[in-house]
Design a protein around this motif. Structure first.
Motif, PDB file in Angstrom:
ATOM      1  N   UNK A   1       1.444 -18.473   1.525  1.00 10.34           N
ATOM      2  CA  UNK A   1       1.765 -17.192   0.898  1.00 10.34           C
ATOM      3  C   UNK A   1       1.561 -16.084   1.930  1.00 10.34           C
ATOM      4  N   UNK A   2       2.188 -14.944   1.674  1.00  7.83           N
ATOM      5  CA  UNK A   2       2.120 -13.815   2.605  1.00  7.83           C
ATOM      6  C   UNK A   2       1.083 -12.794   2.154  1.00  7.83           C
ATOM      7  N   UNK A   3       0.362 -12.293   3.161  1.00  3.15           N
ATOM      8  CA  UNK A   3      -0.553 -11.172   2.966  1.00  3.15           C
ATOM      9  C   UNK A   3      -0.004 -10.032   3.812  1.00  3.15           C
TER      10      UNK A   3
ATOM     11  N   UNK B   1      -7.605  -9.772   9.016  1.00  6.31           N
ATOM     12  CA  UNK B   1      -6.141  -9.840   8.908  1.00  6.31           C
ATOM     13  C   UNK B   1      -5.546  -8.495   8.495  1.00  6.31           C
ATOM     14  N   UNK B   2      -4.262  -8.374   8.731  1.00  6.07           N
ATOM     15  CA  UNK B   2      -3.456  -7.297   8.163  1.00  6.07           C
ATOM     16  C   UNK B   2      -2.196  -7.909   7.554  1.00  6.07           C
ATOM     17  N   UNK B   3      -1.365  -8.489   8.415  1.00  7.63           N
ATOM     18  CA  UNK B   3      -0.135  -9.130   7.938  1.00  7.63           C
ATOM     19  C   UNK B   3      -0.113 -10.542   8.489  1.00  7.63           C
ATOM     20  N   UNK B   4      -0.115 -11.510   7.584  1.00  4.73           N
ATOM     21  CA  UNK B   4      -0.202 -12.893   8.034  1.00  4.73           C
ATOM     22  C   UNK B   4       0.190 -13.834   6.901  1.00  4.73           C
TER      23      UNK B   4
ATOM     24  N   UNK C   1      -1.270  -6.223   4.184  1.00  6.46           N
ATOM     25  CA  UNK C   1      -2.205  -5.155   3.824  1.00  6.46           C
ATOM     26  C   UNK C   1      -1.869  -3.883   4.583  1.00  6.46           C
ATOM     27  N   UNK C   2      -2.243  -2.714   4.064  1.00  3.19           N
ATOM     28  CA  UNK C   2      -1.930  -1.458   4.739  1.00  3.19           C
ATOM     29  C   UNK C   2      -2.667  -1.275   6.066  1.00  3.19           C
ATOM     30  N   UNK C   3      -3.799  -1.958   6.240  1.00  2.00           N
ATOM     31  CA  UNK C   3      -4.560  -1.850   7.494  1.00  2.00           C
ATOM     32  C   UNK C   3      -5.308  -3.147   7.748  1.00  2.00           C
ATOM     33  N   UNK C   4      -5.771  -3.316   8.962  1.00  2.00           N
ATOM     34  CA  UNK C   4      -6.557  -4.500   9.305  1.00  2.00           C
ATOM     35  C   UNK C   4      -7.787  -4.514   8.410  1.00  2.00           C
TER      36      UNK C   4
ATOM     37  N   UNK D   1       3.766 -16.946  -4.399  1.00  2.00           N
ATOM     38  CA  UNK D   1       4.217 -15.560  -4.221  1.00  2.00           C
ATOM     39  C   UNK D   1       3.222 -14.794  -3.341  1.00  2.00           C
ATOM     40  N   UNK D   2       3.590 -13.601  -2.886  1.00  2.00           N
ATOM     41  CA  UNK D   2       2.720 -12.850  -1.974  1.00  2.00           C
ATOM     42  C   UNK D   2       1.478 -12.270  -2.664  1.00  2.00           C
TER      43      UNK D   2
END
Length: 164
Positions: free
Chosen positions: A44-46, A31-34, A48-51, A5-6
């Motif tokens: 799994x997905x990450x 990272x931010x979204x990866x 985050x609201x910001x880098x 899960x994420x």
């Protein structure tokens, strides 16, 4: 093997129980979204609201309670020895990330920086290991650029001078 899960949240301390590990190099830890993959091969997905620089975090908690530790991957580096304060100044003047240790500096391999350091009398040796350079002086974690004051608002238009 099914995906995990994420991400639920970043953990600022190492989890008491680790269900796996995520091994990332220096670039991969920013990272931010990866989509990340554990050492065991589960994705799994990450998101985050910001880098975010993961160097400061010891773990990840997923929405099902799974906890993962973040491990810095081995990568090709250059061990720099010699007049460390002077060499560190020149490395910093080029905005090159640098890991500072008691008897050596570590930088990522870069033939231009290596040539400059050689001309300055540094001893250089290619090594492999985790790269965890110093963070920025104006915040926590990785430097994300820099500013020399309000006059620099329209860009990075300045020169770094060295004096012999």
């Amino acid at each position: 093997m099914t995906d995990l899960p994420p991400l639920n949240r970043l953990l600022k301390t190492r989890p008491d129980r680790c269900d796996g590990a995520v091994i990332l190099d220096y670039d991969g830890r920013m990272i931010r979204r990866k989509r990340l993959t554990t050492a065991e091969g589960r994705g799994f997905m990450v998101n985050l609201p910001e880098v975010t620089n993961l160097d400061a975090y010891w773990g990840l908690e997923l929405t099902d309670g799974t906890t993962l530790e973040i491990v810095a991957a081995d990568e090709p580096l250059v061990e720099v020895t010699g007049d460390l304060p002077r060499l560190a100044w020149h490395i910093g003047n080029r905005h090159t990330p640098c890991q500072i240790e008691g008897n050596r500096l570590l930088i990522r391999r870069d033939h231009v920086i290596e040539a400059m350091l050689g001309q300055l009398g540094a001893s250089l040796r290619h090594v492999h290991g985790p790269f965890t350079p110093e963070g920025g002086a104006y915040g926590h974690g990785r430097t994300m650029g820099h500013s020399h004051g309000p006059d620099m608002a329209n860009g990075h238009d300045h020169h770094h001078h060295t004096h012999a």
